[in-house]
Design a protein around this motif. Sequence first.
Motif, PDB file in Angstrom:
ATOM      1  N   HIS A  56      27.382 111.548  27.287  1.00 48.31           N
ATOM      2  CA  HIS A  56      26.319 112.344  27.901  1.00 48.31           C
ATOM      3  C   HIS A  56      25.878 113.522  27.033  1.00 48.31           C
ATOM      4  N   GLN A  57      26.687 113.897  26.027  1.00 51.35           N
ATOM      5  CA  GLN A  57      26.303 115.000  25.153  1.00 51.35           C
ATOM      6  C   GLN A  57      25.782 114.520  23.793  1.00 51.35           C
ATOM      7  N   TRP A  58      25.526 113.237  23.690  1.00 49.87           N
ATOM      8  CA  TRP A  58      25.028 112.683  22.431  1.00 49.87           C
ATOM      9  C   TRP A  58      23.657 113.268  22.098  1.00 49.87           C
ATOM     10  N   GLU A  59      23.484 113.710  20.878  1.00 45.19           N
ATOM     11  CA  GLU A  59      22.216 114.316  20.477  1.00 45.19           C
ATOM     12  C   GLU A  59      21.683 113.720  19.182  1.00 45.19           C
ATOM     13  N   GLY A  60      22.110 112.518  18.874  1.00 44.45           N
ATOM     14  CA  GLY A  60      21.492 111.861  17.738  1.00 44.45           C
ATOM     15  C   GLY A  60      22.379 111.607  16.544  1.00 44.45           C
ATOM     16  N   GLY A  61      23.628 111.994  16.597  1.00 42.36           N
ATOM     17  CA  GLY A  61      24.528 111.664  15.501  1.00 42.36           C
ATOM     18  C   GLY A  61      24.646 112.751  14.451  1.00 42.36           C
ATOM     19  N   THR A  62      25.324 112.423  13.350  1.00 43.01           N
ATOM     20  CA  THR A  62      25.613 113.380  12.287  1.00 43.01           C
ATOM     21  C   THR A  62      24.341 113.801  11.557  1.00 43.01           C
ATOM     22  N   ASN A  99      37.307 104.463  23.674  1.00 53.38           N
ATOM     23  CA  ASN A  99      36.707 103.273  23.065  1.00 53.38           C
ATOM     24  C   ASN A  99      35.257 103.044  23.482  1.00 53.38           C
ATOM     25  N   ASN A 100      34.883 103.555  24.652  1.00 52.05           N
ATOM     26  CA  ASN A 100      33.582 103.185  25.211  1.00 52.05           C
ATOM     27  C   ASN A 100      32.595 104.331  25.374  1.00 52.05           C
ATOM     28  N   ILE A 101      33.073 105.501  25.760  1.00 53.10           N
ATOM     29  CA  ILE A 101      32.142 106.615  25.986  1.00 53.10           C
ATOM     30  C   ILE A 101      32.042 107.428  24.707  1.00 53.10           C
ATOM     31  N   VAL A 102      31.422 106.849  23.716  1.00 49.57           N
ATOM     32  CA  VAL A 102      31.251 107.482  22.407  1.00 49.57           C
ATOM     33  C   VAL A 102      29.814 107.269  21.942  1.00 49.57           C
ATOM     34  N   GLY A 103      29.440 108.022  20.919  1.00 44.32           N
ATOM     35  CA  GLY A 103      28.106 107.854  20.350  1.00 44.32           C
ATOM     36  C   GLY A 103      27.015 108.038  21.382  1.00 44.32           C
TER      37      GLY A 103
END
Length: 242
Positions: free
Chosen positions: A160-166, A152-156
């Motif tokens: 830590h591997q978030w790179e800007g979305g789709t 629920n919380n560690i998303v988007g």
Amino acid sequence: MECPSCGKQLATEQGMRQHHTKVHNTPLPNRVCKRCHQEFYDPKSQRVYCEECYSEQGNQNGNWRGGKETETCSVCDATFSYYPSNKQGVYCSECVKEAEGLLPENPAERIELIRTACSFCEAQLERLPSSINGNEYGSFCDLDCYGKWLSNNIVGSNHHQWEGGTLFYGESWWPVRRKALERDNYTCQRCGADSEELGQNPDVHHLNRVRDFDDPSNAHTLSNVVSLCRSCHRLVESGDKK
């Protein structure tokens, strides 16, 4: 291999050993004593000393079942069995628990637990201060609550591997994808599984990431894509280039 007892020829050493155990009722030596260098047999093939050289066997071993002694408790006069030791005094288990000074203090028992709430379900918990201090995510009842909280919380952007979305691949992607599958015969180029084995078409993987291009359409070239099954695709994406 020749059997040392009857001379029968066996194809392998393992076969000869099995033959000797079953036919002659005696297993052949499989170890060499580290002290006297005599060969001996050990069922688990782990011991390094033979029976004669192993100084901690039988009544020489502190855990020997026949090594218990019978004694009378110094406090309550109850009779009990115990393994002898160099400690002063002989106490039965009940007196050791109750008497002050007989056992060293357990420092963990002096630490006061802190009441807190599960970060996911808000159930009340008691935790050691060391398990709370410095824990940026809080405390949880169990791994199930922890996993649900992470989902629920560690998303988007919080991941830590978030790179800007789709990314928007653009219309030019689909023709290149189809041509890549045709070129690779709808077969994973890493493990060789084809679409019939997979039950679906393989994925098409970009060798150089789409997000590394200012214009995503420039990434969609046959020289920059390869067909991979779902499992191999995950491995390659995680950094396994084999």
